[in-house]
Design a protein around this motif. Sequence first.
Motif, PDB file in Angstrom:
ATOM      1  N   GLU A  77       0.890  -1.145   0.070  1.00 23.98           N
ATOM      2  CA  GLU A  77      -0.066  -0.047   0.181  1.00 23.98           C
ATOM      3  C   GLU A  77       0.877   1.259  -0.003  1.00 23.98           C
ATOM      4  OE1 GLU A  77      -3.101   0.270  -0.438  1.00 23.98           O
ATOM      5  OE2 GLU A  77      -4.017  -1.697   0.016  1.00 23.98           O
ATOM      6  N   THR A  78       2.045   1.242   0.486  1.00 29.12           N
ATOM      7  CA  THR A  78       2.794   2.448   0.969  1.00 29.12           C
ATOM      8  C   THR A  78       3.752   2.583  -0.250  1.00 29.12           C
ATOM      9  OG1 THR A  78       2.561   2.130   3.211  1.00 29.12           O
ATOM     10  CG2 THR A  78       4.070   3.877   2.576  1.00 29.12           C
ATOM     11  N   PHE A  79       4.442   1.617  -0.727  1.00 32.41           N
ATOM     12  CA  PHE A  79       5.496   1.323  -1.719  1.00 32.41           C
ATOM     13  C   PHE A  79       4.998   0.407  -2.990  1.00 32.41           C
ATOM     14  CE2 PHE A  79       7.372   2.248   2.448  1.00 32.41           C
ATOM     15  CZ  PHE A  79       8.030   3.454   2.109  1.00 32.41           C
ATOM     16  N   PRO A  80       3.941   0.475  -3.301  1.00 35.36           N
ATOM     17  CA  PRO A  80       3.469  -0.222  -4.432  1.00 35.36           C
ATOM     18  C   PRO A  80       4.517  -0.195  -5.678  1.00 35.36           C
ATOM     19  CG  PRO A  80       2.219   1.774  -4.605  1.00 35.36           C
ATOM     20  CD  PRO A  80       3.073   1.812  -3.264  1.00 35.36           C
ATOM     21  N   TYR A  81       5.098   0.739  -6.061  1.00 33.34           N
ATOM     22  CA  TYR A  81       6.128   0.702  -7.071  1.00 33.34           C
ATOM     23  C   TYR A  81       7.310  -0.096  -7.094  1.00 33.34           C
ATOM     24  CZ  TYR A  81       3.273   5.029  -8.028  1.00 33.34           C
ATOM     25  OH  TYR A  81       2.258   6.052  -8.205  1.00 33.34           O
ATOM     26  N   ASP A  82       7.367  -0.508  -5.882  1.00 31.24           N
ATOM     27  CA  ASP A  82       8.547  -1.630  -5.818  1.00 31.24           C
ATOM     28  C   ASP A  82       8.224  -3.050  -6.318  1.00 31.24           C
ATOM     29  OD1 ASP A  82      10.096   0.045  -4.157  1.00 31.24           O
ATOM     30  OD2 ASP A  82       9.646  -1.077  -2.168  1.00 31.24           O
ATOM     31  N   PHE A  83       6.564  -3.087  -6.618  1.00 26.77           N
ATOM     32  CA  PHE A  83       6.492  -4.457  -7.155  1.00 26.77           C
ATOM     33  C   PHE A  83       6.416  -4.335  -8.612  1.00 26.77           C
ATOM     34  CE2 PHE A  83       5.358  -4.524  -2.764  1.00 26.77           C
ATOM     35  CZ  PHE A  83       5.430  -5.651  -2.243  1.00 26.77           C
ATOM     36  N   ARG A  84       6.778  -3.263  -9.382  1.00 27.55           N
ATOM     37  CA  ARG A  84       6.927  -3.241 -10.798  1.00 27.55           C
ATOM     38  C   ARG A  84       8.094  -4.153 -11.113  1.00 27.55           C
ATOM     39  NH1 ARG A  84       6.115   2.793 -13.094  1.00 27.55           N
ATOM     40  NH2 ARG A  84       5.155   1.493 -14.952  1.00 27.55           N
ATOM     41  N   ASP A  85       8.940  -4.672 -10.116  1.00 27.64           N
ATOM     42  CA  ASP A  85       9.950  -5.561 -10.408  1.00 27.64           C
ATOM     43  C   ASP A  85       9.417  -6.974 -10.491  1.00 27.64           C
ATOM     44  OD1 ASP A  85      12.254  -7.377 -10.226  1.00 27.64           O
ATOM     45  OD2 ASP A  85      13.116  -5.960  -8.637  1.00 27.64           O
ATOM     46  N   ASP A  86       9.639  -7.697 -11.516  1.00 21.69           N
ATOM     47  CA  ASP A  86       8.842  -9.205 -11.537  1.00 21.69           C
ATOM     48  C   ASP A  86       9.460  -9.868 -10.594  1.00 21.69           C
ATOM     49  OD1 ASP A  86       7.828  -8.212 -14.054  1.00 21.69           O
ATOM     50  OD2 ASP A  86       9.315  -9.310 -15.138  1.00 21.69           O
ATOM     51  N   ARG A  87      10.668  -9.631  -9.930  1.00 16.78           N
ATOM     52  CA  ARG A  87      11.343 -10.768  -9.074  1.00 16.78           C
ATOM     53  C   ARG A  87      10.406 -10.231  -7.442  1.00 16.78           C
ATOM     54  NH1 ARG A  87      17.036  -8.858  -8.768  1.00 16.78           N
ATOM     55  NH2 ARG A  87      16.094  -6.918  -8.922  1.00 16.78           N
ATOM     56  N   MET A  88       9.670  -9.094  -7.433  1.00 20.01           N
ATOM     57  CA  MET A  88       9.069  -8.918  -6.049  1.00 20.01           C
ATOM     58  C   MET A  88       7.719  -9.576  -6.393  1.00 20.01           C
ATOM     59  SD  MET A  88      10.624  -6.803  -3.962  1.00 20.01           S
ATOM     60  CE  MET A  88       9.376  -5.700  -3.209  1.00 20.01           C
ATOM     61  N   MET A  89       7.167  -9.577  -7.779  1.00 27.52           N
ATOM     62  CA  MET A  89       5.783 -10.199  -7.600  1.00 27.52           C
ATOM     63  C   MET A  89       5.878 -11.669  -7.455  1.00 27.52           C
ATOM     64  SD  MET A  89       3.507  -7.805  -7.919  1.00 27.52           S
ATOM     65  CE  MET A  89       2.082  -8.620  -8.349  1.00 27.52           C
TER      66      MET A  89
END
Length: 585
Positions: free
Chosen positions: A229-241
């Motif tokens: 919710e606070t840092f959603p853009y971190d999850f634009r990294d495929d590894r994060m997803m």
Amino acid sequence: MPPTTPYAGKFSSCPPYSSNNNNHQQPQSPYNSVPAPKSTKNVYNSAYMASEKPHSHNAYRSNSVATVGAKEHYSSSYVVSENPYPSALPRSPSRQHSTSCPGRAQRHTSSGSSGSSGGEQSCRNKPRPYGQDITASYGEMCYHNNSLVSASLEALIQHLVPTVDYYPDRSYVFTFLLSSRLFLHPYELMTRVCHLCVEQQWCGDALLDKIRFREVAPKLVQLLTEWTETFPYDFRDDRMMRCLKDVSHHVARGDEFSWRAMQQMTQRLIKRLSALGQYEEAVAALNAMAIERPASLKSKQASSQRSDILSVCDEPFFLAQQLTHIELDRLSFIGPEEFIQTFAMKDPLENNKGFFRKRKTSNLEAYINWFNRLSYLVATEICMPVKKKQRARIIEFFIDVAQECFNIGNFNSLMAIITGMNMSPVARLKKTWNKVNTDKFEILEHQMDPSSNFSNYRTALRGATQRSETAHSSQEKIVIPFFSLLIKDIYFLNEGCASRLSNGHINFEKLWDLAKQVSEFLVWRQVICPFDRDRRILQYLVTTPIFTEDELHLASYESEGPENNMEKDSRKSLRSSLLHRENRS
């Protein structure tokens, strides 16, 4: 458990992730479900649609043409939810930076969780003798007066990991997730935290392991919910997803209720990232339209035939409202991590491809580009008219718009307008300025004077912030800071002291200061603009072609001829240069 932060307990705990499972209104992007515009017709209607901000989650409430491609500016550099750092907390001391106001001299020459464990809470509330400082260490974590001041990276990661009877303090979660990217990749952090959280539950007994994991799973999901919710853009990294998917599978085997919460969290994250992609496509399309230079701008006489700002909107307050719409729209898409990633552009491992190799500050840069565009738009509108009387009228109009921006609390548009009017092609129009009553403009310049590290502006910003905190209407909540100065403040906070101490510990006092600055911005970013939108005005502001710096100077010379040999030579050179460019194009 040792104390975490002096701010713990000063705000309500994070709502558990389960509270978001039902009745959670998914934040919508102003660009949601709208494809990138293909033509100039009605592009603004699709690009800017009134809707909820993309980050409105209930757990969180110059030479100043900025650093990108501008030469005329002040000499300052450009660099949620509920605020986890209450505004009453002291800020780090201001640093003095002397700057000057270009153009002013020329013009005046002629015209005069947030749940803490019980052990942690008891440690924090332990009485301390008046005036006595207490320093203590718990393993590799050092505290001063119950405030975490330094620790090893490993200890900080471990402190983020929830257990059956412990959940990290909310302000610690925000601070470490924000600043950890100075030391390691978000993917690396997430992998280690999830691994530790799962690993610590194993004791060798299958039944007991399942029971223990079922107890810790809700806290792991809560931590991941705060992260997404606070840092959603971190999850634009495929590894994060992929890591998130792996955790979801693991949770599904141990706790069905937590797995359902993970699924809903992931769906919200995907919608948010989709809205971000649509926003970035729309902004790119709008910028492409603005770059297209029609024949009407090839000469001052021809350009005077096109519409000007007064033909689109002649009411200063209404234009200030539309500027505020653009400001809040673009602010809402700036991720808090972008402030920190401006300092972490190099991969500390050098051979690792991914997060640090890509500049993940595109929304911050787009906002800076908007400041530059508005400054050049103001200068273009002033230099374009052939008649002196019309130029003076536009100057007076923009002074009134700037005044309305100040009243609203839109300091970024205010500074952009002042910057445009202080650019040398505008400032040299002495005959035009002689027809203008500059009293209001001088007051506004005084408010944004860069001397004493913008002390006048900082006072006005504090006043706007206090008004926002006690606001009875949506309009009173608006605070749009002078973004260049905000980035400069965060930059100097980062550069002002070392990130690591001589013993190898991370300087967490510095991270507290960075987080307090950024968290205040997150509160300002959350405001929903209360004004009605006028798409015709909005489209004009973001797409109408503007003069380049050379074209501005030439237009200025054609409005009021050169006054000395240097200006005559400059005009001759500009004419030749622009003619050559037109022939090549």
